[in-house]
Design a protein around this motif. Structure first.
Motif, PDB file in Angstrom:
ATOM      1  N   LYS A 281      12.427  37.893  68.833  1.00  0.00           N
ATOM      2  CA  LYS A 281      11.472  37.410  69.834  1.00  0.00           C
ATOM      3  C   LYS A 281      10.697  38.552  70.476  1.00  0.00           C
ATOM      4  N   SER A 282       9.461  38.289  70.808  1.00  0.00           N
ATOM      5  CA  SER A 282       8.620  39.234  71.532  1.00  0.00           C
ATOM      6  C   SER A 282       9.286  39.627  72.847  1.00  0.00           C
ATOM      7  N   GLY A 283       9.380  40.947  73.083  1.00  0.00           N
ATOM      8  CA  GLY A 283       9.974  41.432  74.324  1.00  0.00           C
ATOM      9  C   GLY A 283      11.487  41.342  74.401  1.00  0.00           C
ATOM     10  N   GLU A 284      12.107  40.990  73.301  1.00  0.00           N
ATOM     11  CA  GLU A 284      13.554  40.782  73.294  1.00  0.00           C
ATOM     12  C   GLU A 284      14.307  42.087  73.557  1.00  0.00           C
ATOM     13  N   VAL A 285      15.368  41.991  74.341  1.00  0.00           N
ATOM     14  CA  VAL A 285      16.265  43.114  74.604  1.00  0.00           C
ATOM     15  C   VAL A 285      17.687  42.645  74.307  1.00  0.00           C
ATOM     16  N   LYS A 286      18.375  43.432  73.498  1.00  0.00           N
ATOM     17  CA  LYS A 286      19.773  43.106  73.189  1.00  0.00           C
ATOM     18  C   LYS A 286      20.628  44.335  73.423  1.00  0.00           C
ATOM     19  N   LYS A 287      21.854  44.103  73.871  1.00  0.00           N
ATOM     20  CA  LYS A 287      22.764  45.215  74.131  1.00  0.00           C
ATOM     21  C   LYS A 287      24.035  45.046  73.324  1.00  0.00           C
ATOM     22  N   GLN A 288      24.513  46.186  72.828  1.00  0.00           N
ATOM     23  CA  GLN A 288      25.816  46.244  72.187  1.00  0.00           C
ATOM     24  C   GLN A 288      26.530  47.448  72.799  1.00  0.00           C
ATOM     25  N   LYS A 289      27.359  47.176  73.768  1.00  0.00           N
ATOM     26  CA  LYS A 289      28.092  48.250  74.455  1.00  0.00           C
ATOM     27  C   LYS A 289      27.095  49.298  74.964  1.00  0.00           C
ATOM     28  N   ARG A 290      27.114  50.501  74.434  1.00  0.00           N
ATOM     29  CA  ARG A 290      26.225  51.566  74.919  1.00  0.00           C
ATOM     30  C   ARG A 290      24.853  51.562  74.234  1.00  0.00           C
ATOM     31  N   LEU A 291      24.632  50.650  73.301  1.00  0.00           N
ATOM     32  CA  LEU A 291      23.372  50.600  72.565  1.00  0.00           C
ATOM     33  C   LEU A 291      22.486  49.494  73.135  1.00  0.00           C
TER      34      LEU A 291
ATOM     35  N   GLU B 242      27.188  65.788  73.945  1.00  0.00           N
ATOM     36  CA  GLU B 242      27.955  64.567  74.184  1.00  0.00           C
ATOM     37  C   GLU B 242      27.780  64.143  75.640  1.00  0.00           C
ATOM     38  N   GLY B 243      27.516  62.867  75.833  1.00  0.00           N
ATOM     39  CA  GLY B 243      27.303  62.356  77.180  1.00  0.00           C
ATOM     40  C   GLY B 243      25.834  62.176  77.531  1.00  0.00           C
ATOM     41  N   GLU B 244      24.954  62.847  76.789  1.00  0.00           N
ATOM     42  CA  GLU B 244      23.521  62.667  77.032  1.00  0.00           C
ATOM     43  C   GLU B 244      23.043  61.376  76.373  1.00  0.00           C
ATOM     44  N   ASP B 245      21.895  60.913  76.817  1.00  0.00           N
ATOM     45  CA  ASP B 245      21.310  59.706  76.235  1.00  0.00           C
ATOM     46  C   ASP B 245      20.438  60.058  75.034  1.00  0.00           C
ATOM     47  N   PHE B 246      20.159  59.053  74.235  1.00  0.00           N
ATOM     48  CA  PHE B 246      19.369  59.228  73.018  1.00  0.00           C
ATOM     49  C   PHE B 246      18.494  58.000  72.801  1.00  0.00           C
TER      50      PHE B 246
ATOM     51  N   THR C  87      16.004  58.291  62.178  1.00  0.00           N
ATOM     52  CA  THR C  87      16.236  59.389  63.120  1.00  0.00           C
ATOM     53  C   THR C  87      17.675  59.825  62.951  1.00  0.00           C
ATOM     54  N   THR C  88      17.839  61.107  62.625  1.00  0.00           N
ATOM     55  CA  THR C  88      19.183  61.642  62.446  1.00  0.00           C
ATOM     56  C   THR C  88      19.677  62.232  63.757  1.00  0.00           C
ATOM     57  N   LEU C  89      20.760  61.677  64.244  1.00  0.00           N
ATOM     58  CA  LEU C  89      21.344  62.102  65.514  1.00  0.00           C
ATOM     59  C   LEU C  89      22.557  62.980  65.265  1.00  0.00           C
ATOM     60  N   SER C  90      22.549  64.129  65.883  1.00  0.00           N
ATOM     61  CA  SER C  90      23.753  64.967  65.882  1.00  0.00           C
ATOM     62  C   SER C  90      24.203  65.141  67.332  1.00  0.00           C
ATOM     63  N   VAL C  91      25.506  65.188  67.525  1.00  0.00           N
ATOM     64  CA  VAL C  91      26.086  65.252  68.861  1.00  0.00           C
ATOM     65  C   VAL C  91      27.106  66.375  68.896  1.00  0.00           C
TER      66      VAL C  91
ATOM     67  N   ILE D 287      20.716  54.841  73.166  1.00  0.00           N
ATOM     68  CA  ILE D 287      22.167  54.992  73.290  1.00  0.00           C
ATOM     69  C   ILE D 287      22.459  55.721  74.595  1.00  0.00           C
ATOM     70  N   THR D 288      23.265  55.135  75.407  1.00  0.00           N
ATOM     71  CA  THR D 288      23.665  55.732  76.683  1.00  0.00           C
ATOM     72  C   THR D 288      24.939  56.535  76.492  1.00  0.00           C
ATOM     73  N   ALA D 289      24.962  57.721  77.061  1.00  0.00           N
ATOM     74  CA  ALA D 289      26.177  58.550  77.038  1.00  0.00           C
ATOM     75  C   ALA D 289      26.739  58.687  75.628  1.00  0.00           C
ATOM     76  N   THR D 290      26.016  59.404  74.792  1.00  0.00           N
ATOM     77  CA  THR D 290      26.397  59.521  73.387  1.00  0.00           C
ATOM     78  C   THR D 290      27.802  60.076  73.230  1.00  0.00           C
ATOM     79  N   GLN D 291      28.414  59.666  72.120  1.00  0.00           N
ATOM     80  CA  GLN D 291      29.720  60.165  71.728  1.00  0.00           C
ATOM     81  C   GLN D 291      29.608  60.731  70.323  1.00  0.00           C
ATOM     82  N   THR D 292      30.594  61.516  69.924  1.00  0.00           N
ATOM     83  CA  THR D 292      30.530  62.119  68.578  1.00  0.00           C
ATOM     84  C   THR D 292      30.541  61.055  67.490  1.00  0.00           C
TER      85      THR D 292
END
Lengths: 111, 115
Positions: A51-61, A15-19, A105-109, A76-81
């Motif tokens: 769009k080509s090169g598009e970047v979108k953010k949703q909170k930590r994603l 928890e807290g690491e990036d993914f 991709t299956t993420l476990s925290v 994902i920045t600073a993963t949470q459970t």
């Protein structure tokens, strides 16, 4: 046929690491969508990139669509459970009427 | 909030039997889909449906499969003679617009077990 590849297949973090998960298509995509599936649940839409090169953010994603529109990433920045689950990218089918999903991709925290 | 519903949640059947999986898409949606997911694997496209006809089907969707919109609310998937390898979770999805314009809303799924 069209393929959408995704790596890694599994990722375990503290928890807290990036993914980050990466998605690559064998063909140029008109758009790419990302879905999250919690254990025992169904896919839930997160975002669409167009769009080509598009970047979108949703909170930590942070979602990115490559310049050539053949690859994408989810960071994902600073993963949470609560981030636990499988993240799928999906591109349009050849006829453009359905989604072709990557393997996910299956993420476990661990806390 | 509107949602896609599916019945039954779990179906157990004998090999060779026919099954019908039912879905009620979100009411103002025009595009409907069936996907399946074998345990632990990716979500696989089966068929897309619009304006009362199949728009596209995958290689998985062979002659054993059929879809129908029997009335204004239901959308069904029929497997004529089930095989062991048909065991999977089947998801129905719907969208207001087609793939290039809109998110798909997935139902909770029907877990099909073929014995």
């Amino acid at each position: 046929g069209q393929q959408v590849m995704q790596i890694p297949q599994y990722q375990h973090v503290q928890e807290g690491e990036d993914f980050t998960t990466y998605c690559n298509s064998s063909t140029t995509l008109s758009n790419i969508q990302w879905y999250k599936q919690r254990p025992g649940g169904h896919p839930v839409f997160l975002i669409q990139l167009v769009k080509s090169g598009e970047v979108k953010k949703q909170k930590r994603l942070t979602f990115q669509f490559g310049e050539a529109k053949k690859n994408s990433s989810l960071h994902i920045t600073a993963t949470q459970t609560t981030d636990v689950g499988t993240y799928f990218c999906a591109g349009p089918s050849q006829a453009g009427t359905a989604l072709i999903f990557g393997k996910g991709t299956t993420l476990s925290v661990s806390s | 909030e509107p949602e896609v519903t599916q019945t039954p949640s779990h179906q157990v059947t004998q090999m060779g039997q026919e099954v019908i999986l039912r879905c009620v898409p979100i009411s103002n949606h025009l595009y409907f889909y069936w996907y399946r997911q074998i345990l632990g694997q990716k979500v696989e496209f089966l068929v897309s449906f619009y304006n009362n006809e199949i728009s596209e089907k995958s290689e998985i969707f062979d002659d054993q499969f059929s879809v129908e919109r029997p009335d204004g609310s239901n959308f069904t998937l029929k497997i004529r003679s089930t095989k062991l390898e048909d065991s999977a979770m089947y998801f129905c999805a719907s969208s207001e617009e087609g793939v290039s314009g809109d998110e798909q809303f997935f139902g909770p799924g029907t877990r099909l077990t073929v014995l």
